[in-house]
Design an enzyme around this catalytic site. Structure first.
Site, short mmCIF file in Angstrom:
data_model
loop_
_atom_site.label_atom_id
_atom_site.label_comp_id
_atom_site.label_asym_id
_atom_site.label_seq_id
_atom_site.Cartn_x
_atom_site.Cartn_y
_atom_site.Cartn_z
N PHE A 1 0.89 -1.16 0.00
CA PHE A 1 0.00 0.00 0.00
C PHE A 1 0.92 1.21 0.00
CE2 PHE A 1 -2.62 3.25 2.08
CZ PHE A 1 -3.69 3.24 1.21
N ASP B 1 2.92 -5.29 7.76
CA ASP B 1 1.70 -4.48 7.76
C ASP B 1 0.53 -5.45 7.64
OD1 ASP B 1 -0.60 -3.17 6.88
OD2 ASP B 1 0.53 -1.57 5.91
N TYR C 1 -10.02 -0.43 11.17
CA TYR C 1 -11.32 -0.01 10.62
C TYR C 1 -11.76 -0.86 9.43
CZ TYR C 1 -8.19 2.90 7.73
OH TYR C 1 -7.18 3.37 6.92
N LYS C 2 -10.99 -1.89 9.10
CA LYS C 2 -11.37 -2.79 8.02
C LYS C 2 -12.05 -4.02 8.64
CE LYS C 2 -7.45 -1.08 5.28
NZ LYS C 2 -8.15 -0.41 4.17
N ARG D 1 -12.77 -4.63 -6.67
CA ARG D 1 -12.30 -5.28 -5.45
C ARG D 1 -13.50 -5.63 -4.57
NH1 ARG D 1 -8.17 -2.70 -1.08
NH2 ARG D 1 -10.07 -1.53 -0.64
#
Lengths: 395, 395
Positions: free
Chosen positions: B126, B195, B220-221, B369
């Site tokens: 990312f 990560d 938050y995912k 996605r």
């Protein structure tokens, strides 16, 4: 009724800011710790219910656009800007104060001419700024020079890259000479970075007018943003194009959703952003800022000085001679919006005050600290606080 | 009813995690974007009302002690720990992922032997991690070596200080070999920093078991902590005593309220803290974590693989040949909890899907996605998503 009680009543009656108190959730406590955690603006829980149930719960991912989450850091920065004398586009909200100190110190060291290798640090700083400045200096190869604010002009020289100063001393409540010290730094060819934690929302700051280079500030004290609400970063317009953040997270990218492996910084205050903004804390802050609608910082300052004058007068009248000593300057130009009293047995005294409904805080070892937040503290509060202090001290 | 619809129904009936869906606020949308923003756990708004009205509004400053605000970062870290295979005391919550990447990369570079001057960076990372790693490398004097995860073993050498890798590729959904790459880094004398943004809450991570050195992750995912909820930092037990943070804020001090000008770091995970924690975002996260009570990550993983298998099967059955190509590995050992489909006109296709109640997201230029969050996504959702995709593509 005592003379001071009567005077308090008259002062409260004449106070144009008195109606603001109704905007907050308060009880019969005298809350003089708003310089540590501001009181809750009444309307915030309902606004947060909407953020939680509708924005997050129903719109979910769409809220990044439709509820304006994505642009919150700069939008809320623009709400804070007039409170600290900044034009729009110069403040961004996010991260903690300490993280913003790191951004500001490193960025300032990069804005300064390369042959300048010293960072002058306020000896009276809130410690976190010092820890972070030391870390920044270690990483950028600068040398830290610690100086009392009054000695800063003498500490400046051809090697000074920047000075990092607190606008108000968190311990004593002393207001530093932001215009004068900024001018002195500039005269020496250095940048001035200010920590506004104890002045933002408490008094006029005038960032643009006084030519401050970079500044950081807290939003959970006089700005009532909620516990640990995100801090803010100010970058003067003239420095924005060269502002070089040590924390170039994806939300400060010129085109974040391009997901480029190479970093191209955004223009303007957005460049001070790092990662995904903490929306819940941020939108509570945004809601809280509504209490400033129609309030001028000049009115806040006038009431703040009147409150702290009156409190000091009540302390002098009620508290037995010699039991407490104010370490807060008497001169208005040198006073923030708090009164700090040195007192033997301060920890026990503060405990007894809190038990009697007067909430201040302790700064070890011997400082009783009382913050005066003009939006919701009145003159009767000041009188009662001094009276209860005298009772606790056995007057 | 089609065969696949019937199968979906049977799979949902047999699904032991199906009742978890009732813990969330959902509607008839097929929400396949929980890998970007997890859905709202139903009970969170009431919990936050208490945080706002009672903890902040009534207790105010007392809540730092009485409501456990002060210790929230390490307490919530201990709630996350079992979800990623860490013992208590190794995870602290706070700041954004990007800020934590900075802490982890700089700290790892300091833990590595001083003659090692290279940081190996995941070429599929990312982007924010890359920007931050580049900034960290610039400040620590390291050289950045960019390598595809499959090429990392070959990129390791006597100069490698650390590798920074994403556990799951945010774009393709590829699961990297965390045990193997960690072992390879160690064999080369380097540290492994991971990560976990797209694996925490999605699959077993086994941080302690696999000897990971440092890790960061997002909440938050798959952890449903709310928009921009604070990230976490893991430091292996063997590194804690020497962990040397580049962001040594006051809340990581051994005695923060001593307000010493000199920094003495706290022991344990607390050392990863920086400034005052953002309590509202943090306590929303803490409340959200209740949905994991009684759930094993093994059950989550089994359902995740079954869901993505089934979705791929439905796509193959419904979508005309050649219109989409999965870039997510077919092999279970190489798949995270998402399916990414390459598709011409992906932006328009995703817009049409969302308009028909199937919410995924776009990764420019051509990736659709779809995230599968086993706590609240079912097999009927997977079937419907594939069917609507086929409709949009004109099957």
């Amino acid at each position: 009724m005592s003379d001071l009680k009567e005077r308090a009543q008259a002062l409260d009656t004449a106070d144009a800011l008195a109606p603001c108190r109704e905007l907050f959730t308060l009880d019969d406590t005298v809350y003089l710790d708003g310089n540590s955690l501001g009181a809750l603006p009444r309307h915030v829980p309902d606004r947060m219910r909407d953020v939680l149930t509708r924005q997050w719960g129903e719109l979910r991912i769409r809220s990044w656009d439709e509820s304006g989450w994505w642009t919150a850091p700069e939008r809320i920065g623009d709400r804070i800007a007039p409170l600290v004398g900044a034009a729009p586009g110069r403040i961004v909200v996010g991260d903690s104060t300490s993280v913003n100190v790191f951004k500001a110190v490193v960025a300032a060291s990069r804005l300064a001419p390369g042959d300048r290798d010293e960072i002058v640090l306020d000896a009276t700083t809130f410690p976190s700024d010092g820890y972070i400045a030391e870390s920044a200096a270690r990483m950028t190869g600068h040398r830290l020079v610690v100086a009392d604010p009054s000695d800063v002009p003498a500490a400046l020289g051809p090697r000074t890259a920047l000075v990092l100063l607190n606008h108000v001393d968190y311990r004593t409540g002393r207001l530093q000479d932001l215009p004068g010290l900024t001018a002195a730094a500039h005269a020496a060819g250095a940048l001035a970075v200010w920590d506004l934690c104890h002045s933002a929302g408490a008094l006029p700051v005038g960032l643009d007018t006084h030519g401050v280079d970079l500044a950081v500030g807290c939003t959970y004290k006089y700005l009532n943003g909620g516990p640990g609400s995100p801090a803010f970063l100010y970058v003067a317009e003239r420095h924005q194009a060269a502002f070089d953040s040590p924390l170039p997270g994806w939300t400060s990218h010129a085109d974040p959703f391009a997901m480029d492996l190479g970093y191209t910084p955004a223009e303007g205050s957005v460049r001070g952003r790092v990662g995904t903004p903490d929306i819940l804390s941020m939108l509570a802050l945004e809601a809280s800022l509504d209490v400033w609608d129609g309030v001028t910082m000049e009115a806040v300052r006038a009431k703040s000085l009147a409150l702290t004058d009156f409190f000091l007068e009540c302390v002098e009248a009620y508290v037995p001679e010699g039991r407490v000593t104010s370490v807060t300057p008497a001169a208005h130009a040198e006073r923030g919006s708090q009164v700090s009293l040195r007192c033997e047995g301060a920890a026990e005294v503060m405990g007894a005050l809190i038990a009697r409904g007067v909430v201040g805080d302790l700064r070890r070892p011997d400082i009783l600290r009382f913050g005066f937040t003009p939006l919701y503290v009145g003159f009767a509060d000041a009188e009662r606080a001094a009276r209860v202090l005298a009772e606790v001290l056995g007057a």
